[in-house]
Design an enzyme around this catalytic site. Structure first.
Site, PDB file in Angstrom:
ATOM      1  N   ALA A   1      53.139  40.495 -16.469  1.00  0.00           N
ATOM      2  CA  ALA A   1      53.337  41.919 -16.751  1.00  0.00           C
ATOM      3  C   ALA A   1      54.491  42.411 -15.881  1.00  0.00           C
ATOM      4  CB  ALA A   1      52.069  42.690 -16.419  1.00  0.00           C
TER       5      ALA A   1
ATOM      6  N   GLY B   1      50.545  37.456 -17.310  1.00  0.00           N
ATOM      7  CA  GLY B   1      50.618  37.716 -18.751  1.00  0.00           C
ATOM      8  C   GLY B   1      51.340  36.632 -19.531  1.00  0.00           C
TER       9      GLY B   1
ATOM     10  N   GLU C   1      48.746  34.173 -20.194  1.00  0.00           N
ATOM     11  CA  GLU C   1      47.810  34.827 -21.119  1.00  0.00           C
ATOM     12  C   GLU C   1      48.370  34.847 -22.547  1.00  0.00           C
ATOM     13  OE1 GLU C   1      47.511  38.185 -18.264  1.00  0.00           O
ATOM     14  OE2 GLU C   1      45.365  38.029 -18.654  1.00  0.00           O
TER      15      GLU C   1
ATOM     16  N   GLU D   1      47.694  37.246 -10.377  1.00  0.00           N
ATOM     17  CA  GLU D   1      47.382  38.675 -10.234  1.00  0.00           C
ATOM     18  C   GLU D   1      46.644  38.987  -8.937  1.00  0.00           C
ATOM     19  OE1 GLU D   1      47.058  36.900 -13.004  1.00  0.00           O
ATOM     20  OE2 GLU D   1      47.793  38.059 -14.721  1.00  0.00           O
TER      21      GLU D   1
END
Ligand code: CAA
Length: 260
Positions: free
Chosen positions: A66, A111, A114, A134
């Site tokens: 992200a 991300g 992910e 994270e």
């Protein structure tokens, strides 16, 4: 439609989406999620497309997670909405009516891992790096990573990756069963496109059924999964593609699937 944060092209029944924010190692921001969402709608609606490939533009990153700049300016509520947006877009990949392959060419962190996990399977360059860092930011994965990783590689491996935030190599990801194939980096796209080409030669209707059955059957008991498979098998038996595929076998020719 032209996009700023992704590059979307289509050739020979294969759609290619490249994450393209080179200055931020292709990090995922709100704009990228909106554009990816629109591109995925186009992919789903285009009957000519039979497989989607996702990769990162440039040599260094698939996606470095992200966008931490954007994330750092969000209120908790905005952050929660952003997480939900990412989850929804990645679920859209998972629920596409065609298979999606992740071609992981470099960093796939947070991300990025992910996004790859939302695809049907992953090929990786030997230079690829996976991880869910994270926790090092005081956060947890928020785009489905805690769920998809644990389901794919088992809860204990997922716990270790999420709790430590440590990265793993492409080879380790292969050993975990996260990655199907590790390729020399210069061979990655050719190898992925070869597999994508094989998939694109199959019928869209049976690809859709196969994808749905594996997805819907994964989290239910075997008996229920077999019933889901049986219903879908009945439907594929009624398709034009099944008539064409079996006729082509008996006539010793290549099938011409229409996706119906
Ligand atoms: N967001 C925003 N910008 C990022 C970024 C990210 N996730 N990752 C890298 N960048 C930017 C860097 O800030 C840098 O920008 P400047 O040149 O303007 O300084 C540029 O991309 C190049 O990055 P580095 O200089 O850091 O390159 P490096 O080779 O030294 O390191 C890296 C590469 C190891 C991937 C490192 O950039 C890194 O650790 N990135 C962050 C990875 C991360 O923590 N991802 C998780 C994000 S949180 C998340 O994903 C949340 C969620 O699930 C909901």
């Amino acid at each position: 439609m032209s996009f700023e944060t992704i590059i979307f092209t289509k050739e020979n029944n294969i759609a290619l989406i490249q994450f393209n924010r080179p200055k931020a190692l292709n990090a995922l921001n709100n704009q990228l999620f909106d554009e990816l969402d629109q591109a995925l709608d186009q992919v789903a609606a285009d009957a000519d497309i039979r497989v989607l490939v996702l990769t990162g533009a440039g040599e260094k990153a698939f996606v470095a997670g992200a966008d931490i700049v954007e994330l750092s300016r969000m209120t908790p509520l905005q952050g929660k909405k952003f997480s939900r947006k990412g989850q929804n877009v990645f679920s859209k990949i998972e629920n596409l009516p065609i298979p999606a392959i992740a071609a992981v060419n470099g960093y796939a962190l947070g991300g990025g891992s992910e996004a790859a996990l939302a695809c049907d399977f992953i090929y990786a360059s030997e230079k690829a790096v996976f991880g869910l860092p994270e926790i090092t930011l005081g956060l947890i994965p928020g785009f489905g990573g805690t769920q998809r990783l644990a389901r794919l590689v088992g809860t204990n491996r997922a716990r270790e990756m999420v709790f430590t935030g440590k990265n793993i190599t492409a080879q380790q990801a292969y050993e975990f069963g996260m990655v199907n194939q590790v390729c020399a980096s210069e061979a990655l796209m050719d190898t992925v496109m070869k597999t994508a080409g094989v998939i694109a030669s199959r019928g869209r209707a049976s690809l859709r059924a196969a994808k749905e059955v594996i997805h819907n059957g994964t989290n239910v008991d075997l008996e229920t999964g077999c019933r889901i498979e049986n219903d879908a098998f009945g439907l594929t038996m009624a398709s034009e593609d099944a008539k064409e595929g079996t006729a082509a076998f008996l006539e010793k020719r290549k099938p011409q699937f229409k996706g119906t």
